[in-house]
Motif scaffolding. Sequence first.
Motif, PDB file in Angstrom:
ATOM      1  N   THR A 307       0.638  72.194 119.886  1.00 64.01           N
ATOM      2  CA  THR A 307       0.904  72.984 118.691  1.00 64.01           C
ATOM      3  C   THR A 307      -0.205  72.733 117.680  1.00 64.01           C
ATOM      4  OG1 THR A 307       3.296  72.832 119.048  1.00 64.01           O
ATOM      5  CG2 THR A 307       2.553  73.507 116.859  1.00 64.01           C
ATOM      6  N   LEU A 308      -0.935  73.785 117.358  1.00 62.31           N
ATOM      7  CA  LEU A 308      -2.063  73.689 116.440  1.00 62.31           C
ATOM      8  C   LEU A 308      -1.580  73.856 115.004  1.00 62.31           C
ATOM      9  CD1 LEU A 308      -4.456  75.984 118.503  1.00 62.31           C
ATOM     10  CD2 LEU A 308      -4.477  73.483 118.440  1.00 62.31           C
ATOM     11  N   LYS A 309      -1.920  72.897 114.158  1.00 63.85           N
ATOM     12  CA  LYS A 309      -1.502  72.930 112.758  1.00 63.85           C
ATOM     13  C   LYS A 309      -2.704  72.735 111.848  1.00 63.85           C
ATOM     14  CE  LYS A 309       3.296  71.446 113.330  1.00 63.85           C
ATOM     15  NZ  LYS A 309       4.360  70.527 112.837  1.00 63.85           N
ATOM     16  N   TYR A 310      -2.551  73.214 110.629  1.00 63.05           N
ATOM     17  CA  TYR A 310      -3.617  73.084 109.646  1.00 63.05           C
ATOM     18  C   TYR A 310      -3.367  71.850 108.788  1.00 63.05           C
ATOM     19  CZ  TYR A 310      -7.115  74.436 106.202  1.00 63.05           C
ATOM     20  OH  TYR A 310      -8.219  74.470 105.391  1.00 63.05           O
ATOM     21  N   ARG A 311      -4.425  71.097 108.547  1.00 64.20           N
ATOM     22  CA  ARG A 311      -4.281  69.873 107.764  1.00 64.20           C
ATOM     23  C   ARG A 311      -4.467  70.208 106.280  1.00 64.20           C
ATOM     24  NH1 ARG A 311      -3.854  64.901 109.571  1.00 64.20           N
ATOM     25  NH2 ARG A 311      -4.779  65.346 111.607  1.00 64.20           N
ATOM     26  N   TYR A 312      -3.368  70.704 105.703  1.00 63.04           N
ATOM     27  CA  TYR A 312      -3.390  71.012 104.275  1.00 63.04           C
ATOM     28  C   TYR A 312      -3.607  69.742 103.450  1.00 63.04           C
ATOM     29  CZ  TYR A 312      -1.359  75.616 105.318  1.00 63.04           C
ATOM     30  OH  TYR A 312      -1.135  76.880 105.781  1.00 63.04           O
ATOM     31  N   LYS A 313      -4.069  69.938 102.225  1.00 65.70           N
ATOM     32  CA  LYS A 313      -4.200  68.839 101.282  1.00 65.70           C
ATOM     33  C   LYS A 313      -3.012  68.863 100.323  1.00 65.70           C
ATOM     34  CE  LYS A 313      -9.265  69.010 101.461  1.00 65.70           C
ATOM     35  NZ  LYS A 313     -10.505  69.284 100.699  1.00 65.70           N
ATOM     36  N   LEU A 314      -2.469  67.689 100.059  1.00 67.72           N
ATOM     37  CA  LEU A 314      -1.285  67.581  99.203  1.00 67.72           C
ATOM     38  C   LEU A 314      -1.620  66.811  97.937  1.00 67.72           C
ATOM     39  CD1 LEU A 314       1.424  66.740 101.901  1.00 67.72           C
ATOM     40  CD2 LEU A 314       0.831  68.975 100.953  1.00 67.72           C
ATOM     41  N   LEU A 315      -1.145  67.334  96.818  1.00 69.91           N
ATOM     42  CA  LEU A 315      -1.290  66.665  95.521  1.00 69.91           C
ATOM     43  C   LEU A 315      -0.079  65.768  95.304  1.00 69.91           C
ATOM     44  CD1 LEU A 315      -2.820  66.408  92.770  1.00 69.91           C
ATOM     45  CD2 LEU A 315      -1.365  68.302  91.952  1.00 69.91           C
ATOM     46  N   TYR A 316      -0.321  64.492  94.984  1.00 75.85           N
ATOM     47  CA  TYR A 316       0.755  63.525  94.777  1.00 75.85           C
ATOM     48  C   TYR A 316       1.027  63.324  93.288  1.00 75.85           C
ATOM     49  CZ  TYR A 316       1.406  62.133  99.627  1.00 75.85           C
ATOM     50  OH  TYR A 316       1.742  62.121 100.959  1.00 75.85           O
ATOM     51  N   GLN A 317       2.128  62.619  93.013  1.00 73.25           N
ATOM     52  CA  GLN A 317       2.569  62.436  91.632  1.00 73.25           C
ATOM     53  C   GLN A 317       1.550  61.723  90.752  1.00 73.25           C
ATOM     54  OE1 GLN A 317       6.657  60.937  92.911  1.00 73.25           O
ATOM     55  NE2 GLN A 317       7.132  61.785  90.882  1.00 73.25           N
ATOM     56  N   ASP A 326      -1.552  62.407 106.791  1.00 71.51           N
ATOM     57  CA  ASP A 326      -1.957  61.062 106.395  1.00 71.51           C
ATOM     58  C   ASP A 326      -0.775  60.332 105.768  1.00 71.51           C
ATOM     59  OD1 ASP A 326      -4.489  61.592 107.238  1.00 71.51           O
ATOM     60  OD2 ASP A 326      -5.302  61.999 105.242  1.00 71.51           O
ATOM     61  N   VAL A 327      -0.774  59.029 105.866  1.00 66.55           N
ATOM     62  CA  VAL A 327       0.267  58.215 105.244  1.00 66.55           C
ATOM     63  C   VAL A 327      -0.308  57.633 103.960  1.00 66.55           C
ATOM     64  CG1 VAL A 327       1.812  56.248 105.482  1.00 66.55           C
ATOM     65  CG2 VAL A 327       1.290  57.681 107.480  1.00 66.55           C
ATOM     66  N   ALA A 328       0.157  58.163 102.835  1.00 64.32           N
ATOM     67  CA  ALA A 328      -0.325  57.669 101.545  1.00 64.32           C
ATOM     68  C   ALA A 328       0.209  56.261 101.313  1.00 64.32           C
ATOM     69  CB  ALA A 328       0.130  58.599 100.420  1.00 64.32           C
ATOM     70  N   SER A 329      -0.642  55.368 100.820  1.00 64.02           N
ATOM     71  CA  SER A 329      -0.204  53.998 100.534  1.00 64.02           C
ATOM     72  C   SER A 329       0.775  54.001  99.365  1.00 64.02           C
ATOM     73  CB  SER A 329      -1.415  53.128 100.205  1.00 64.02           C
ATOM     74  OG  SER A 329      -2.168  53.691  99.138  1.00 64.02           O
ATOM     75  N   SER A 330       1.497  52.924  99.206  1.00 59.45           N
ATOM     76  CA  SER A 330       2.524  52.840  98.162  1.00 59.45           C
ATOM     77  C   SER A 330       1.893  52.966  96.782  1.00 59.45           C
ATOM     78  CB  SER A 330       3.273  51.519  98.282  1.00 59.45           C
ATOM     79  OG  SER A 330       2.387  50.424  98.113  1.00 59.45           O
ATOM     80  N   GLY A 331       2.686  53.478  95.862  1.00 61.16           N
ATOM     81  CA  GLY A 331       2.232  53.604  94.486  1.00 61.16           C
ATOM     82  C   GLY A 331       1.762  54.986  94.100  1.00 61.16           C
ATOM     83  N   HIS A 332       1.633  55.875  95.082  1.00 55.79           N
ATOM     84  CA  HIS A 332       1.170  57.225  94.775  1.00 55.79           C
ATOM     85  C   HIS A 332       2.321  58.191  94.499  1.00 55.79           C
ATOM     86  CE1 HIS A 332      -3.014  56.337  95.758  1.00 55.79           C
ATOM     87  NE2 HIS A 332      -2.567  55.673  96.814  1.00 55.79           N
ATOM     88  N   GLY A 333       3.540  57.763  94.746  1.00 54.92           N
ATOM     89  CA  GLY A 333       4.673  58.646  94.541  1.00 54.92           C
ATOM     90  C   GLY A 333       4.845  59.619  95.686  1.00 54.92           C
ATOM     91  N   ASN A 334       5.434  60.772  95.389  1.00 52.49           N
ATOM     92  CA  ASN A 334       5.719  61.793  96.394  1.00 52.49           C
ATOM     93  C   ASN A 334       4.739  62.954  96.270  1.00 52.49           C
ATOM     94  OD1 ASN A 334       8.147  60.539  97.433  1.00 52.49           O
ATOM     95  ND2 ASN A 334       9.128  61.135  95.518  1.00 52.49           N
ATOM     96  N   PRO A 335       4.530  63.701  97.347  1.00 48.84           N
ATOM     97  CA  PRO A 335       3.740  64.928  97.211  1.00 48.84           C
ATOM     98  C   PRO A 335       4.493  65.943  96.368  1.00 48.84           C
ATOM     99  CG  PRO A 335       4.704  64.788  99.409  1.00 48.84           C
ATOM    100  CD  PRO A 335       4.989  63.481  98.742  1.00 48.84           C
TER     101      PRO A 335
END
Length: 530
Positions: A307-317, A326-335
């Motif tokens: 299954t081909l997916k697009y790697r969108y970019k997410l803005l975090y809190q 990607d797994v954002a490290s702790s402290g960044h909040g939620n997307p």
Amino acid sequence: MFIACSSDDNLDNTRREESKQQLTFTLTDEDFNADEEVSVTRAGKQSLEVSKDTIDLGNEVFAETTLERDTARDTKPATRAAGMSNGTYTILAYQSGVLKGTLKGTVTSNVFTATSANQSLNLDPGTYTFYCCNDKVNISGNNLTVNRADAGTARIGVTTKTIPATPAKQKVDFVMKHVGTRVRIKVSGYMPFYSTADLKAKNNIPGSTTLNATTGSYTTDNSVAANTSLSAGSHFYNAFSKGSGNTFDALGDYYYILPGTSLLDLMVNFSSLEIYKKVMSNISLNGSGSLLSASTTQNGSYTLRITLKYRYKLLYQDGTVWKYGDVASSGHGNPIAVVINDNDGTPHSGTAMALEDSQYGTTYPESDMPSSYSITSFNSLEDAGQDKNGYSKTWNQFPSYRPAVNAARAEDGSHIQPFASATNVSKWYLPAAGEWADACEKLFFGSHTTSAGSFEWGTSCYPDAIETVTGGPMSQWYWTASTFQYSSWIGFGINGSNGSPAFYAHMESSMTLGSMTMPTALSVRSFIHF
């Protein structure tokens, strides 16, 4: 005395011949994965999955790969004799590792008929291991060998049976299994795509497998060299219409390999791939760690789902941007939003779209929008498609804030807010028509066309791709912060259904007729700058 002894010997020989059994044989053709059918039925769909993996293809595209047991069955008549009546079959009888008899013949309606000089196997009472194979199996002494070229057609049946002294005729039943294993590729995406791909050997893999009839064990070689294609030529995997799983799917033919081949030693090579407005070539999907780690078994059948997916970019809190997956490290909040335009180094030059509607399922009539049209209006929807000033209009120009605008500002608390320390992030706002145009082209992979006074994306807008990230379906109509001819607000439409092969998105006003007429109440999706 000598005469008497001779007479007794003849009598013993006669008794021994009379005690030998004349055997008849029946053959049943077993389908691929028949051994797994019962366990899959009892355990449910989850048991179909053998392994999973995620592979980065570069160019902001990644593949989620799943190896599944194939549930497809070959179509056969009720007698299940199809594919077995042609060719020659050989039966071997072993006792304690010693060959006791050989018989050749043909099969009609599952019944074996001898064609060799000896018309039957006459065996003493006892326990025997019987082997039956078709003419795709090479017999040399006690070795039964199958080459990879015959992996899809070679069949061997093995059974152990105790032959009693009586009755005189005994029947031996064979379940004929495919010696080889088959695997096919299914490519899926969230928009139409074009690709050519092939299954290749990543490392050396077995070119032949040999069953030793005295021990009942298989041995394999590694005679197929790395980078060898497992079939002649590349295969086209193109998809133009949506399947039942909300994806565009292309299913290829089967490749046949020998048992004992580790799927970790195989790779899928895309000689070309075009999806999500990306054009790529010579891409290899190599299983890592958990994917394809199991060795194949005789008579197995698998589907490798890509299954081909697009790697969108997410803005975090906290105002940072991370790629989808990607797994954002702790402290960044939620997307909180998906990025449409990157920040170019100028404060608030980046734009992102909220992950959900304001009060999902709620629509707002035009009467809830600001009643004043003192903001800049447009005489054509094509011109409105250039308007990217939603933030200023929302916060500086609207003289009053109706429920729809309040929802865009997230004053109702429907959106996850940025951290107070995220000084690079703006307030939520109602996007202008041109900002929706950017989202359509960059998040939904739409293609802009000009059409007689309207701003339109025809037959090529695919919101399913972004819905895999946001976790819910997009509404079909949204308010924008742009107005048309000083008389009405412009709405952005995403029209279509899950059964449609393509989606349409264009802007209409309630004063303009076209391929779509804007409804009287629309949803709201907030945008944000960073």
